[in-house]
Design a protein around this motif. Structure first.
Motif, PDB file in Angstrom:
ATOM      1  N   VAL A 502       5.886  99.048 -34.578  1.00 20.70           N
ATOM      2  CA  VAL A 502       5.498  98.297 -35.767  1.00 20.70           C
ATOM      3  C   VAL A 502       4.229  98.928 -36.334  1.00 20.70           C
ATOM      4  CG1 VAL A 502       4.813  96.060 -36.679  1.00 20.70           C
ATOM      5  CG2 VAL A 502       6.499  96.185 -34.840  1.00 20.70           C
ATOM      6  N   THR A 503       4.240  99.259 -37.611  1.00 21.48           N
ATOM      7  CA  THR A 503       3.102  99.948 -38.222  1.00 21.48           C
ATOM      8  C   THR A 503       2.612  99.204 -39.449  1.00 21.48           C
ATOM      9  OG1 THR A 503       4.473 101.321 -39.676  1.00 21.48           O
ATOM     10  CG2 THR A 503       4.046 102.154 -37.455  1.00 21.48           C
ATOM     11  N   SER A 504       1.325  99.311 -39.718  1.00 20.11           N
ATOM     12  CA  SER A 504       0.757  98.775 -40.956  1.00 20.11           C
ATOM     13  C   SER A 504       1.032  99.762 -42.084  1.00 20.11           C
ATOM     14  CB  SER A 504      -0.747  98.561 -40.798  1.00 20.11           C
ATOM     15  OG  SER A 504      -1.416  99.805 -40.674  1.00 20.11           O
ATOM     16  N   PRO A 505       1.005  99.302 -43.334  1.00 22.16           N
ATOM     17  CA  PRO A 505       1.273 100.199 -44.459  1.00 22.16           C
ATOM     18  C   PRO A 505       0.301 101.371 -44.545  1.00 22.16           C
ATOM     19  CG  PRO A 505       1.382  97.897 -45.152  1.00 22.16           C
ATOM     20  CD  PRO A 505       0.839  97.900 -43.762  1.00 22.16           C
ATOM     21  N   GLN A 506      -0.877 101.248 -43.918  1.00 17.07           N
ATOM     22  CA  GLN A 506      -1.876 102.307 -43.996  1.00 17.07           C
ATOM     23  C   GLN A 506      -1.586 103.472 -43.055  1.00 17.07           C
ATOM     24  OE1 GLN A 506      -2.786  98.957 -43.694  1.00 17.07           O
ATOM     25  NE2 GLN A 506      -2.994  98.862 -45.936  1.00 17.07           N
ATOM     26  N   VAL A 507      -0.676 103.299 -42.115  1.00 15.83           N
ATOM     27  CA  VAL A 507      -0.354 104.354 -41.150  1.00 15.83           C
ATOM     28  C   VAL A 507       0.610 105.340 -41.798  1.00 15.83           C
ATOM     29  CG1 VAL A 507       0.695 104.875 -38.918  1.00 15.83           C
ATOM     30  CG2 VAL A 507      -0.764 102.860 -39.165  1.00 15.83           C
ATOM     31  N   ALA A 508       0.291 106.615 -41.649  1.00 19.18           N
ATOM     32  CA  ALA A 508       1.127 107.652 -42.262  1.00 19.18           C
ATOM     33  C   ALA A 508       2.514 107.679 -41.636  1.00 19.18           C
ATOM     34  CB  ALA A 508       0.460 109.016 -42.106  1.00 19.18           C
ATOM     35  N   GLU A 509       3.504 108.046 -42.447  1.00 26.35           N
ATOM     36  CA  GLU A 509       4.889 108.134 -41.991  1.00 26.35           C
ATOM     37  C   GLU A 509       5.032 109.060 -40.802  1.00 26.35           C
ATOM     38  OE1 GLU A 509       9.256 108.231 -42.001  1.00 26.35           O
ATOM     39  OE2 GLU A 509       7.740 106.765 -42.596  1.00 26.35           O
ATOM     40  N   GLU A 510       4.376 110.224 -40.850  1.00 26.57           N
ATOM     41  CA  GLU A 510       4.536 111.180 -39.759  1.00 26.57           C
ATOM     42  C   GLU A 510       3.946 110.655 -38.449  1.00 26.57           C
ATOM     43  OE1 GLU A 510       1.166 112.784 -42.474  1.00 26.57           O
ATOM     44  OE2 GLU A 510       3.147 111.849 -42.685  1.00 26.57           O
ATOM     45  N   ASP A 511       2.927 109.784 -38.537  1.00 29.31           N
ATOM     46  CA  ASP A 511       2.357 109.201 -37.316  1.00 29.31           C
ATOM     47  C   ASP A 511       3.328 108.201 -36.680  1.00 29.31           C
ATOM     48  OD1 ASP A 511       0.083 110.687 -37.630  1.00 29.31           O
ATOM     49  OD2 ASP A 511      -1.131 109.070 -38.458  1.00 29.31           O
ATOM     50  N   SER A 512       3.895 107.310 -37.484  1.00 32.69           N
ATOM     51  CA  SER A 512       4.824 106.310 -36.936  1.00 32.69           C
ATOM     52  C   SER A 512       6.079 106.984 -36.385  1.00 32.69           C
ATOM     53  CB  SER A 512       5.195 105.283 -38.006  1.00 32.69           C
ATOM     54  OG  SER A 512       5.783 105.907 -39.131  1.00 32.69           O
ATOM     55  N   VAL A 513       6.573 108.009 -37.098  1.00 27.73           N
ATOM     56  CA  VAL A 513       7.728 108.749 -36.605  1.00 27.73           C
ATOM     57  C   VAL A 513       7.372 109.497 -35.328  1.00 27.73           C
ATOM     58  CG1 VAL A 513       9.273 110.678 -37.102  1.00 27.73           C
ATOM     59  CG2 VAL A 513       8.851 108.952 -38.850  1.00 27.73           C
ATOM     60  N   VAL A 548       9.396  94.973 -25.711  1.00 25.74           N
ATOM     61  CA  VAL A 548       8.090  95.622 -25.836  1.00 25.74           C
ATOM     62  C   VAL A 548       7.833  95.960 -27.304  1.00 25.74           C
ATOM     63  CG1 VAL A 548       6.653  97.591 -25.181  1.00 25.74           C
ATOM     64  CG2 VAL A 548       8.212  96.563 -23.500  1.00 25.74           C
ATOM     65  N   ILE A 549       6.616  95.698 -27.756  1.00 26.10           N
ATOM     66  CA  ILE A 549       6.213  95.995 -29.131  1.00 26.10           C
ATOM     67  C   ILE A 549       5.056  96.978 -29.096  1.00 26.10           C
ATOM     68  CG2 ILE A 549       5.359  95.044 -31.311  1.00 26.10           C
ATOM     69  CD1 ILE A 549       6.523  92.330 -30.446  1.00 26.10           C
ATOM     70  N   VAL A 550       5.194  98.091 -29.816  1.00 25.87           N
ATOM     71  CA  VAL A 550       4.119  99.075 -29.954  1.00 25.87           C
ATOM     72  C   VAL A 550       3.535  98.902 -31.354  1.00 25.87           C
ATOM     73  CG1 VAL A 550       3.496 101.513 -29.927  1.00 25.87           C
ATOM     74  CG2 VAL A 550       5.270 100.653 -28.368  1.00 25.87           C
ATOM     75  N   VAL A 551       2.250  98.559 -31.429  1.00 29.18           N
ATOM     76  CA  VAL A 551       1.612  98.239 -32.698  1.00 29.18           C
ATOM     77  C   VAL A 551       0.665  99.356 -33.105  1.00 29.18           C
ATOM     78  CG1 VAL A 551       0.288  96.516 -33.976  1.00 29.18           C
ATOM     79  CG2 VAL A 551       1.723  95.805 -32.041  1.00 29.18           C
ATOM     80  N   LEU A 552       0.898  99.919 -34.284  1.00 24.55           N
ATOM     81  CA  LEU A 552      -0.025 100.884 -34.868  1.00 24.55           C
ATOM     82  C   LEU A 552      -0.799 100.161 -35.956  1.00 24.55           C
ATOM     83  CD1 LEU A 552       2.222 104.095 -35.165  1.00 24.55           C
ATOM     84  CD2 LEU A 552       0.946 103.217 -33.201  1.00 24.55           C
ATOM     85  N   GLY A 553      -1.970  99.646 -35.565  1.00 23.80           N
ATOM     86  CA  GLY A 553      -2.792  98.871 -36.476  1.00 23.80           C
ATOM     87  C   GLY A 553      -4.182  99.449 -36.627  1.00 23.80           C
ATOM     88  N   GLY A 559      -6.796 106.742 -32.801  1.00 20.84           N
ATOM     89  CA  GLY A 559      -5.702 107.357 -32.061  1.00 20.84           C
ATOM     90  C   GLY A 559      -5.175 106.499 -30.927  1.00 20.84           C
ATOM     91  N   LYS A 560      -5.316 105.174 -31.069  1.00 19.81           N
ATOM     92  CA  LYS A 560      -4.862 104.262 -30.021  1.00 19.81           C
ATOM     93  C   LYS A 560      -3.859 103.264 -30.592  1.00 19.81           C
ATOM     94  CE  LYS A 560      -9.236 104.472 -27.475  1.00 19.81           C
ATOM     95  NZ  LYS A 560     -10.377 103.680 -26.944  1.00 19.81           N
ATOM     96  N   ALA A 561      -2.982 102.776 -29.720  1.00 21.89           N
ATOM     97  CA  ALA A 561      -1.986 101.770 -30.110  1.00 21.89           C
ATOM     98  C   ALA A 561      -2.085 100.574 -29.176  1.00 21.89           C
ATOM     99  CB  ALA A 561      -0.580 102.358 -30.069  1.00 21.89           C
TER     100      ALA A 561
END
Length: 590
Positions: A502-513, A548-553, A559-561
Motif C-alpha cells: 500500500v503506497t501513498s500518492p507521493q511515493v514514486a511508481e518505480e519505488d512501489s513496483v 500482511v500489509i506493507v505500507v510505504l508512507g 527508505g523504510k516501510a
C-alpha cells in the motif's frame, strides 16, 4: 490462413508508446488492484441478516446475494475458493485420489433404489416438459456408485478413490448466516471403493489422516468428533468442527482425555442398578414417562426419567417431556425407535401395539426417588385407557422383569466422561466443515456395484466410503472465526492475496513496483489505484483481511516501510532490504 490468424493475434498484443513508434509486447504480470475488480464498501447490512462476518464478506467485495440462500462469488471470493480447492487437491492427491466432475443433475429413480427419495425433504426437484424425474443433487452417492458399477467388475480394479469439488443443492427452508446455510453450496466429496471390509477401514484411516493434514495446514483450531451417520448409512463416521457461537451443532468434549462426540453420539457412563436398591427416604417427585413407538409400529417403548425439580406441572405435553430425553441414547438401546413421529400420529398408533418395552433412566441422580415411585410411573404408562387391554400385569416382580435401566437423560455440562475416571463433559457450539463416513455396502448393494473376488464364485458388493468438505461453508466459517472490528482476517493458505503493498500518492511508481518485485514468490498485490489516499487504502486492506500489509508512507522518505499484521498484533518499521524477510517471518506464523 493459419499464419494470418497468428499475425492478427500478435499485432493485437502490441503496445505503442505515445512518444515514438516503438512497439513492444505487454509483459507486466504483476497483480495490481487497478486491474482487479474489488468492489468494496458501499453496501449496508442486509435486512434480517445479523451475521457480522457475512456482512464483512459483502462489504469486502467477496460475494453478493443473488436470491435467498444463493450467492455470486466476486473475484476476491473466487480467489479464496480456488485456493481452498488447490489445498484440497494437494491432500486428495496424497492418498491417490483421482478428480472427476459429475453432473449436477441426478434422477429420482436412483434415489428410490437406495431408499433416500421419499424421506428426503431437502431435494430440489426439476420439472421438465417430459416429467423425467430429475433433481439437483445435494450429494452424489447414488450417481458415483452407478458409474462405478458400470465400469468396475473385478477386485483387481480396486481400491479406487474418486473425488470432485462442485456445486450442490438443498431445498433449505430457512437460509441463514450467509454461506453457512445456503440453498446452493460448493462441496468436495471423496468416494472410496474397496474389495473388502478390512481394506475399506484401512482406506478410512488414510482419509482421516489426509483430513488432519489439510485442517492442520489452515492453522486454525478444530475438533474431530465421533458422529452419527444418519441416513447416509454405515456405523462409523467423524465430524470436523470449528468451535464458534454461530454453530448449529453441539459438540461435547472431556476436560481430561481426548473424548469428543457430537450431540447424537455423546455417551454417559453405564450404570448397573437394581430397582430394589433405589429406596431413598422422603417423598419422591413422580417421574416422567415418555412413550414412543417402533419403526414397525408393533412395539410401544416407555422411557421413565426423573422429573426436574422445577417441573411441578401435573399435565405435561408429549413434546415437553421429549425435551428431557436423549433420544439418540435411546436409539442406541432400541435402534428401531421412530424418533421422527408426530404426537398426533403416535396417539393414533399406540392402541394397536402388541408389545411393550420399558427403559428406566437413573437420570437426575440428585433427585429423590423410590422403588414404588418408579414402578407406579411405569404402571401408569401401561394402564392408561388406550393401553389398558394390552398391558395387565399383577405383581411388582412382573414389572421388574420387564425394566431395562440405562441413563438416557439429556447430557448436561459437568456430567462424568464415559471414557476416563476423572474428566467432566462440557459442550461447545460448533460449525461442521467436514465429515467422513464408512458406508460399507449401503449403496453398492441396492445399485448392484459388484466385483469378482478371489476364492469365490459369487460377486460381492464393493465396500464404500464417503468423505465431504464444505468448501463454501469453510469460507464462511473462517470469516466468522477470525474477523474483528476492523474487518476480515485470512489464514495464509486461503487468503485472496498473502500480502499487499500500500503506497501513498507521493511515493514514486518505480519505488512501489520495486518493493512489489522484492516480494517475488509471495502471492502479493500492489494497491496502485488512483484517487485514493493512504488512509482509505489501509482501511480497505483491513476490511479485506490481507494477512500482511506493507505500507510505504512517511517513513519511506528514509527508505523504510511499515510492515503490519493485524492478526498477530504487529506494526514494525523495517529497512528496505529487510522487507521480504519480515513478510516471510510473519506469513510462516499464519
Amino acid at each position: 490462413m493459419r499464419a494470418h490468424i497468428w499475425r492478427s493475434a500478435h499485432r493485437a498484443s502490441l503496445v505503442t508508446r505515445p512518444n515514438n513508434n516503438v512497439r513492444f509486447l505487454a509483459t507486466d504480470s504483476r497483480n495490481r488492484l487497478s486491474k482487479f475488480w474489488a468492489p468494496t464498501g458501499g453496501i449496508s447490512a442486509q435486512d434480517g441478516e445479523q451475521d457480522d462476518s457475512h456482512n464483512l464478506l459483502l462489504k469486502g467485495g467477496f460475494l453478493r446475494q443473488a436470491h435467498s440462500g444463493v450467492f455470486h462469488l466476486l473475484p476476491l471470493g473466487l480467489r479464496v475458493q480456488n485456493k481452498l480447492e488447490c489445498l484440497i487437491d494437494k491432500h486428495m492427491s496424497s492418498i491417490g485420489a483421482s478428480k472427476v466432475s459429475l453432473s449436477h443433475i441426478s434422477t429420482e429413480e436412483l434415489w428410490k433404489q437406495t431408499g433416500r427419495y421419499s424421506s428426503n425433504s431437502e431435494l430440489l426437484r426439476i420439472n421438465d416438459r417430459r416429467e423425467s424425474g430429475f433433481l439437483l443433487a445435494p450429494t452424489h452417492e447414488e450417481e458415483i456408485t452407478a458409474l462405478v458399477a458400470s465400469m468396475v467388475h473385478s477386485y483387481k480394479d480396486l481400491p479406487l478413490r474418486l473425488y470432485q469439488t462442485g456445486r450442490k443443492y438443498r431445498a433449505e427452508k430457512r437460509p441463514r448466516q450467509g454461506l453457512l446455510r445456503a440453498k446452493e453450496f460448493m462441496m468436495k466429496d471423496l468416494y472410496t471403493f474397496d474389495s473388502s471390509h478390512d481394506a475399506a477401514l484401512k482406506t478410512y484411516a488414510e482419509v482421516r489422516q489426509a483430513y488432519t493434514n489439510l485442517f492442520d495446514e489452515l492453522k486454525l483450531p478444530y475438533l474431530v468428533a465421533d458422529a452419527d451417520s444418519g441416513n447416509m448409512g454405515g456405523k462409523l463416521s467423524h465430524e470436523y468442527h470449528f468451535v464458534s457461537p454461530k454453530g448449529e451443532d453441539n459438540v461435547w468434549s472431556c476436560s481430561s482425555c481426548s473424548y469428543v462426540a457430537n450431540e447424537e453420539l455423546v455417551e454417559k457412563p453405564v450404570f448397573e442398578t437394581n430397582l430394589d436398591e433405589i429406596d431413598v427416604p422422603g417423598e419422591p417427585l413422580p417421574p416422567l414417562v415418555f412413550t414412543g413407538i417402533s419403526m414397525d409400529r408393533e412395539t410401544a417403548i416407555h422411557i421413565v426419567i426423573a422429573r426436574p425439580p422445577d417441573l411441578r406441572d401435573s399435565t405435561i405435553s408429549w413434546d415437553r417431556i421429549s425435551s428431557f430425553v436423549n433420544l439418540h441414547a435411546v436409539k442406541r438401546m432400541y435402534p428401531d425407535l421412530d424418533t421422527g413421529i408426530e404426537a398426533a400420529t403416535l396417539q393414533k398408533l399406540l392402541p394397536s401395539t402388541n408389545q411393550h418395552k420399558i427403559l428406566c433412566s437413573p437420570s437426575f441422580p440428585e433427585l429423590e426417588k423410590t422403588t414404588s415411585g418408579v414402578l407406579d410411573a411405569i404402571k401408569e404408562a401401561y394402564t392408561r385407557s388406550e393401553h389398558r387391554q394390552k398391558a395387565s400385569y399383577d405383581t411388582e416382580m412382573d414389572w421388574r422383569k420387564r425394566v431395562k435401566e440405562a441413563d438416557v437423560s439429556i447430557t448436561r455440562s459437568g456430567d462424568a466422561c464415559p471414557r476416563c475416571e476423572t474428566g467432566k463433559l462440557d459442550v461447545q457450539k460448533a460449525i461442521e466443515v467436514g465429515h467422513t463416513f464408512h458406508l460399507g455396502t449401503r449403496y453398492s448393494d441396492p445399485l448392484s456395484a459388484l466385483v469378482a473376488v478371489p476364492h469365490s464364485t459369487q460377486k460381492e458388493a464393493i465396500h464404500m466410503g464417503c468423505h465431504g468438505i464444505g468448501v463454501s461453508r469453510l469460507i464462511g466459517s473462517i470469516a466468522s472465526l477470525l474477523y474483528d472490528s476492523a474487518g476480515l482476517n485470512w489464514p495464509r493458505a486461503v487468503a485472496p492475496f498473502e500480502a499487499i503493498v500500500v503506497t501513498s500518492p507521493q511515493v514514486a511508481e518505480e519505488d512501489s513496483v520495486g518493493i512489489y518485485d522484492q516480494l517475488k514468490g509471495i502471492d502479493a498485490v500492489l494497491d496502485d489505484r488512483e484517487g485514493k489516499n493512504l488512509g482509505w487504502k489501509l482501511r480497505d486492506a483491513d476490511l479485506i483481511g490481507y494477512p500482511v500489509i506493507v505500507v510505504l508512507g512517511k517513513a519511506w522518505k528514509e527508505g523504510k516501510a511499515e510492515v503490519q499484521c493485524r492478526r498477530l498484533g504487529v506494526k514494525k518499521v523495517v529497512e528496505r532490504g529487510d522487507i521480504r524477510q519480515e513478510v516471510e517471518r510473519l506469513l510462516k506464523q499464519l
